[in-house]
Write an enzyme that holds these catalytic residues in place. Structure first.
Site, PDB file in Angstrom:
ATOM      1  N   ASP A 120       3.347 121.462 -33.868  1.00 57.24           N
ATOM      2  CA  ASP A 120       4.727 121.089 -33.336  1.00 57.24           C
ATOM      3  C   ASP A 120       4.808 121.530 -31.999  1.00 57.24           C
ATOM      4  O   ASP A 120       4.386 122.531 -31.436  1.00 57.24           O
ATOM      5  CB  ASP A 120       5.734 122.218 -34.165  1.00 57.24           C
ATOM      6  CG  ASP A 120       7.080 121.852 -34.089  1.00 57.24           C
ATOM      7  OD1 ASP A 120       7.543 121.364 -32.984  1.00 57.24           O
ATOM      8  OD2 ASP A 120       7.790 122.118 -34.903  1.00 57.24           O
ATOM      9  N   HIS A 163       6.771 118.193 -35.198  1.00 52.79           N
ATOM     10  CA  HIS A 163       8.035 118.702 -35.555  1.00 52.79           C
ATOM     11  C   HIS A 163       8.632 118.110 -36.977  1.00 52.79           C
ATOM     12  O   HIS A 163       9.607 118.772 -37.353  1.00 52.79           O
ATOM     13  CB  HIS A 163       8.986 118.454 -34.593  1.00 52.79           C
ATOM     14  CG  HIS A 163      10.275 119.262 -34.414  1.00 52.79           C
ATOM     15  ND1 HIS A 163      10.117 120.540 -34.611  1.00 52.79           N
ATOM     16  CD2 HIS A 163      11.479 118.777 -34.198  1.00 52.79           C
ATOM     17  CE1 HIS A 163      11.386 121.043 -34.511  1.00 52.79           C
ATOM     18  NE2 HIS A 163      12.308 120.159 -34.329  1.00 52.79           N
ATOM     19  N   SER A 186      14.852 122.415 -37.592  1.00 47.48           N
ATOM     20  CA  SER A 186      14.895 122.516 -36.115  1.00 47.48           C
ATOM     21  C   SER A 186      16.038 123.316 -35.642  1.00 47.48           C
ATOM     22  O   SER A 186      16.001 124.654 -35.942  1.00 47.48           O
ATOM     23  CB  SER A 186      14.947 121.164 -35.532  1.00 47.48           C
ATOM     24  OG  SER A 186      14.538 121.124 -34.141  1.00 47.48           O
TER      25      SER A 186
END
Length: 718
Positions: free
Chosen positions: A662, A694, A587
């Protein structure tokens, strides 16, 4: 990025087991593999002198009193199954004690039971062993909250709010079409501390709720590959600089069955934060934050009419204002407001006319959570030791004097009894897996509940963990770091390095927990012969406003500079092979990994970037614009931070991983990066998880960790 999404990813697979070295399964799924730190779950005070918690089998509650008396099997799943089955006339099977159990009083326990076709809110009487109350809830209900007098439950049925009363009557509060979403915690994309979308008034007669109109937000396509012909399942995704959702607040009156809109003036795309009822249920308080997120107004509205009543105060910043905690009323006349306006997120006492009466900033402590609040004193959790510890503090509201209640340097979890005479203490630190006790508030008496042993003892050899302090690139700020040495370390050998990085706001990887916060995958890689290094750079959590706000309008720049100070530290160690340094993150950590690979191509030979932000113009409004402003307001910043502009610098081996579903960092980021690599003639490796969002969770995470480990061992080990 998203607290829940990111942290769920970072903390999954925390501890593991093996006979010698850990297997990748051990490192990823500790509970399933039979190795996890022993703990106590669901601790709650039943009375001022007795606490209950779920036992190790998860099949019963144990009761422990402050006079050291223990009652095992205080309540069992069998007790609850019999009582609930009798009440709803249905066969009941409980695998565990419900983790959402709650003591309504010393005699009654409430929880939610998911039956074959419906949910039930039930109240169990420990003396009669019968169910005193049931409320049947729609089986599809989500985000249920119960009224103060327990006579109705508010819940969401898809995008609308319904109420179910204890007499079985159901009332539809809203009836809006798709993409007009009522009462949802997923408002403003869960930023600003939003964890709910409905607030019942203290008297139980009114419900304040969010209404999120996202019809004007662009659809973003997600593809379901599981059907015969792949189907498109679009989501609403407001990208930075583009049209955002429009949110309003409304109040439903239970008696009149009417709804009033709160008349909040301003831009339709502003953020409505900290919704809070007054203790008398007559007023509501709202933090109105502009889309630029640098100007907050705390305003009061009349709950009966919805009309504006008073502007209490304003808070402005040259960077950003980030409200994330509702007001906490001390009485009818005063409340606590949480802000970092004086440097550290902490408490400020105001009267209801907006006059500041006192402030309670204490050293470099960052306020985390309220524990117990009264008009005279507040117990709260806050940081210490440069963000490494989390301790219990007490502040006298009149004098402002603050003192730490917990003394051991550690990360604590605390539950206090109503009289504030005893508290449940659970802590961990670098050398303590988990210690749980009941402690008298004056510190003179302690009753130990658990002193967990090292879960790896006799099963595997753990790497040595060293906590380090490194100066930031500014030459003055101390940064916290963690170094894992390879097992069977030989100072005369040269070892490859895996730098594990996150680096963004609302995250901290290095903490005073067992093993320094390292997880099973860190241990696994150290056992494979890697030095594993992690550094919390400026911009990360729990170090105060100035520490974090250096990221404003230039995400990744100061963060990378600090990480390179970490690399300088590594290169000073004779056992580090400077030609074999790799980096991995997810991320924001994926953004950092990609940025480091491209900005320092001669330093990092291998990188694994999971779910990476590639260009901030593709990220969402609420988070992205807070730190970067709109693209048209900060074109230089967006240009500077975009990794696409530096693809031509790529030299090492880079593996990019993404979840096809995601909804946080959409796949467009990595797709655009690959396209740029093609145009620049650069080779990059790519892997997609078709069904994951995610995070990569469940057993598939074993596959993920195996792929990451294999990539480092293939391209970084000799």
């Amino acid at each position: 990025m998203k607290k829940i999404s990111l942290f769920a990813f970072m903390l999954a697979g925390f501890f593991a087991q093996a006979q010698n070295n850990l297997t990748i399964e051990d490192a990823t799924m500790p509970f399933q593999r039979g190795l996890a730190t022993q703990s106590i779950y669901g601790a709650q005070w039943r009375t001022n002198n007795e606490i209950t918690f779920i036992d190790a089998s998860f099949k019963a509650l144990t009761a422990k009193s402050t006079n050291d008396k223990v009652v095992e099997n205080f309540i069992t799943t069998s007790d609850l199954e019999t009582a609930v089955g009798r009440a709803i006339n249905e066969k009941v099977s409980l695998r565990t004690i419900p983790f959402d159990y709650h003591w309504e009083n010393e005699n009654q326990l409430s929880f939610t039971y998911q039956g074959e076709n419906d949910k039930y809110y039930v109240v169990y009487n420990i003396h009669t062993k019968n169910i005193d109350k049931t409320i049947k809830i729609n089986a599809e209900a989500t985000e249920e909250i119960i009224s103060p007098n327990k006579n109705y439950i508010a819940y969401l049925n898809k995008n609308n709010i319904e109420l179910v009363f204890d007499n079985g009557a159901v009332v539809k509060v809203t009836n809006d079409p798709e993409h007009v979403v009522n009462g949802s915690s997923n408002t403003h994309r869960n930023e600003f501390g939003i964890d709910r979308g409905m607030w019942i008034s203290p008297d139980g007669k009114k419900i304040m709720f969010y209404k999120k109109d996202e019809r004007m937000v662009k659809d973003y396509p997600l593809i379901d590959f599981g059907t015969r012909i792949a189907e498109e399942n679009p989501i609403k995704y407001p990208m930075a600089g583009m049209k955002s959702e429009e949110v309003s607040l409304h109040i439903y009156n239970i008696d009149t069955k009417t709804t009033k809109k709160i008349n909040i003036e301003g831009d339709k795309e502003q953020f409505l934060t900290m919704p809070t009822w007054s203790p008398n249920s007559e007023m509501v308080y709202v933090g109105v934050l502009n889309r630029g997120q640098d100007h907050l107004k705390l305003q009061r509205y009349n709950a009966a009419s919805g009309n504006f009543d008073k502007l209490l105060f304003e808070e402005k910043s040259k960077t950003y204002v980030e409200p994330n905690t509702p007001l906490k009323f001390l009485n009818d006349k005063e409340f606590i407001y949480i802000s970092e306006k004086d440097g550290y997120r902490h408490m400020f006492r105001y009267d209801i006319n907006g006059k500041q009466l006192n402030s309670y900033v204490y050293n470099d402590v960052v306020f985390k959570d309220f524990v117990n609040v009264s008009p005279k004193e507040i117990y709260y959790m806050g940081t210490a030791n440069k963000g490494m510890d989390k301790l219990l503090y007490k502040v006298d509201l009149k004098s402002g004097k603050t003192q730490a209640v917990t003394k051991t340097s550690a990360t604590y979890t605390v539950e206090m009894n109503p009289e504030k005479t005893w508290y449940y203490s659970q802590y961990t630190n670098l050398t303590t897996p988990n210690h749980v006790s009941l402690k008298h508030i004056n510190g003179k008496k302690t009753i130990e509940l658990l002193n967990a042993s090292n879960p790896y003892e006799g099963k595997t050899v753990l790497p040595k963990v060293e906590m380090v302090t490194i100066k930031a690139a500014d030459g003055k700020t101390d940064l916290n770091g963690r170094l894992l040495y390879p097992v069977n370390f030989n100072e005369n050998e040269k070892y490859p390095v895996m730098v594990y990085v996150y680096g963004g706001p609302h995250a901290q990887l290095v903490t005073n927990r067992f093993g320094g916060g390292a997880g099973g995958f860190d241990y696994y890689m150290a056992q494979q012969g890697f030095v594993v290094f992690t550094l919390d750079n400026r911009g990360s959590e729990n170090r105060g406003r100035d520490f974090e706000h250096v990221i404003h309008r230039q995400l990744g720049q100061n963060e990378m500079a600090d990480q390179m100070e970490g690399v300088k530290f590594l290169k000073s160690k004779k056992f580090v092979d400077a030609d074999r340094i790799g980096v991995y993150g997810w991320s924001f950590g994926g953004f950092m990994t990609t940025s480091l690979m491209l900005n320092y191509p001669d330093t990092f030979k291998v990188g694994v970037a999971g779910g990476p932000v590639i260009d901030w113009k593709w990220y969402e409004v609420m988070y992205g614009e807070r730190y970067m402003d709109m693209p048209e307001e900060n074109p230089e910043g967006y240009e500077k931070t975009s990794t696409l502009n530096k693809v031509k610098n790529l030299k090492g081996r880079l593996l990019m991983i993404h979840g096809a579903q995601d909804p946080v960092v959409v796949q467009q980021h990595s797709m655009e990066f690959i396209e740029k690599c093609i145009k620049e003639g650069k080779q990059v490796d790519y892997f997609l998880y078709p069904t994951h969002e995610h995070n990569v969770s469940g057993r598939d995470r074993i596959h993920l960790n195996a792929k990451i480990a294999d990539y480092f061992m293939t391209h970084l080990k000799k």
